[in-house]
Design an enzyme around this catalytic site. Structure first.
Site: not given
Ligand code: CAO
Length: 430
Positions: A402-404
């Site tokens: 999850d790049h967040r």
């Protein structure tokens, strides 16, 4: 006591034949004073005619399509004498005969004028002289506002002259809701339904419960999580030699030690080194919830579809414990005997396709976990050791994250660390 009165079209300006485009009440309705009764439409505007009194409708005198002018009877209304006295004061409340009353003009009796406002042309809207305008009565526009609906988005207009009716709004809302249910909250257009029999023979098989649930979970993750997949190759030559050396002992214990038990231990060690991978983003997106426990989900292929049982406290278990648990849990999964509790609480999931094949794939994060590890088939490859090529057993690893929560650099570091633990499994003990 009640009286019968007639409600008529009041002064509507310089119009002598205005079309009734909507009748908003019917015989028997109990209506309030000021309640809209009919909608009229001239060349320039639409207007609603409100009731002069509260009461019960005895008879309707107008229909959609009629042309009306000032003084046309709209309906007869049974009103209580008390109510009428308040509205018509001064009034003769002594009279026994029902009386016909022309509405007394007051400020509030003036029909509400709503000028049609230009709106973007709707491609699906049938073209006619309405092109370029949204045609809808004030009550329909009000209803759309109450629903928080942009009326220009409503493409079906089933009223006369391509007028949007209340029913069209309801249909539109139903459609949007069913689309968003099917697509986990997104307004993505649905895939068109196609009659495949046009192209050849087909067979239709209903999807099982697990496949349907998986579809919902995967779509939800896919749509909510901005994902990136990082690929790494781990040299597991030594690990494989070690695994083979355990074979006899494993047989004595009646367990089969596969790569997975090692990968689980190495993964937990990497999670300890990088705690932000052992985390979930809070549902409001404002914080990161770091977990102090180490539960690993393992994707298991079953005849009914994919299930993800969870191995609890992997940090506290040894390779044999995990191999034993794997045998029990995977057969429980294939027999459909896992309970919901068996499938809850994972910190990170491993999806291993290594026993089948493949060199890489991009698994989907099992949100609210922030990463998933894909394992493909190990392969003997020539590796340059500085002097010569040497055969090494290489294991392809694919981590989707999850790049967040996780940056690319952190993902790369995590994978290098994981790979180094697999390369020398003794380091897991440190
Ligand atoms: N590379 C090479 N060989 C591998 C391997 C890999 N990465 N992973 C497993 N193998 C070998 C095992 O060593 C074993 O070989 P031997 O029988 O010679 O010892 C053989 O493949 C079969 O392994 P297994 O499947 O019995 O055991 P496992 O622990 O590797 O996997 C399980 C267990 C439950 C994960 C697996 O059976 C399974 O269901 N995999 C599919 C999961 C899946 O569908 N994931 C996709 C999710 S996304 O759609």
């Amino acid at each position: 006591m009640s009286n019968i009165i007639e409600v008529k079209v009041p002064d509507i300006g310089d119009f002598d034949a205005v079309e009734v485009i909507e009748v908003l009440v019917e015989t028997g309705d109990n209506i309030e004073q000021e309640q809209a009764l009919i909608t009229l439409e001239s060349d320039k505007a639409s207007m609603e005619i409100p009731s002069t009194h509260a009461g019960t409708i005895k008879e309707m005198f107008v229909n959609v399509g009629d042309n009306v002018a000032e003084g046309t009877n709209i309906l007869s209304l049974s009103v209580s004498t008390e109510t009428q006295a308040k509205v018509d004061a001064p009034a003769d409340t002594e009279t026994e005969e029902p009386k016909s009353t022309t509405p007394v003009k007051t400020e509030s009796e003036q029909p509400a004028m709503v000028t049609e406002t230009p709106a973007p042309v709707q491609e699906q809207r049938p073209t006619s002289k309405t092109k370029g305008h949204i045609h809808a009565s004030p009550s329909v526009r009000r209803f759309a506002r109450e629903l928080g609906l942009d009326i220009t988005k409503v493409t079906k207009a089933s009223g006369p002259k391509n007028r949007i009716l209340k029913e069209d709004l309801k249909q539109f809302v139903k459609q949007v809701l069913s689309d968003s249910n099917a697509q986990s909250g997104s307004a993505i257009p649905s895939i068109p339904s196609i009659d495949f029999t046009k192209f050849g023979e087909i067979e239709e098989r209903p999807l099982g419960r697990i496949k349907k649930l998986t579809a919902i979970n995967l779509s939800r993750s896919w749509l909510n999580v901005p994902m990136v997949t990082h690929h790494e190759l781990a040299d597991i030559t030594e690990m494989e030699a070690f695994r083979k050396s355990l074979k006899k002992e494993a047989e004595k214990r009646n367990v089969k030690v596969t790569f997975l038990a090692f990968i689980m231990k190495a993964l937990v060690a990497a999670l300890k080194t990088y705690p932000e991978f052992n985390a979930s983003i809070s549902s409001d997106g404002n914080s990161l919830i770091l977990k102090k426990y180490f539960h690993i989900g393992i994707a298991v292929d079953t005849p009914n579809g994919l299930v993800v049982p969870v191995f609890k406290n992997v940090d506290q278990k040894n390779i044999y414990d995990l191999a034993e648990e794997m045998a029990i849990i995977s057969s429980k999964a294939r027999e459909g005997k896992l309970s919901p509790k068996d499938m809850q609480g994972a910190c990170m999931t491993i999806s291993s396709l290594g026993s089948i094949g493949g060199t890489a794939f991009t698994p989907i994060v099992n949100a609210p976990e922030v990463a998933i590890l894909g394992v493909s088939r190990s392969d003997m490859q020539p590796r340059w050791n500085g002097k010569e090529f040497e055969p090494r057993l290489m294991l392809p690893l694919d981590m989707t994250y999850d790049h967040r929560v996780i940056d690319g650099a952190a993902a790369a570091s995590f994978m290098v660390t994981l790979s180094s633990y697999l390369n020398d499994i003794r380091r897991v003990l440190l």
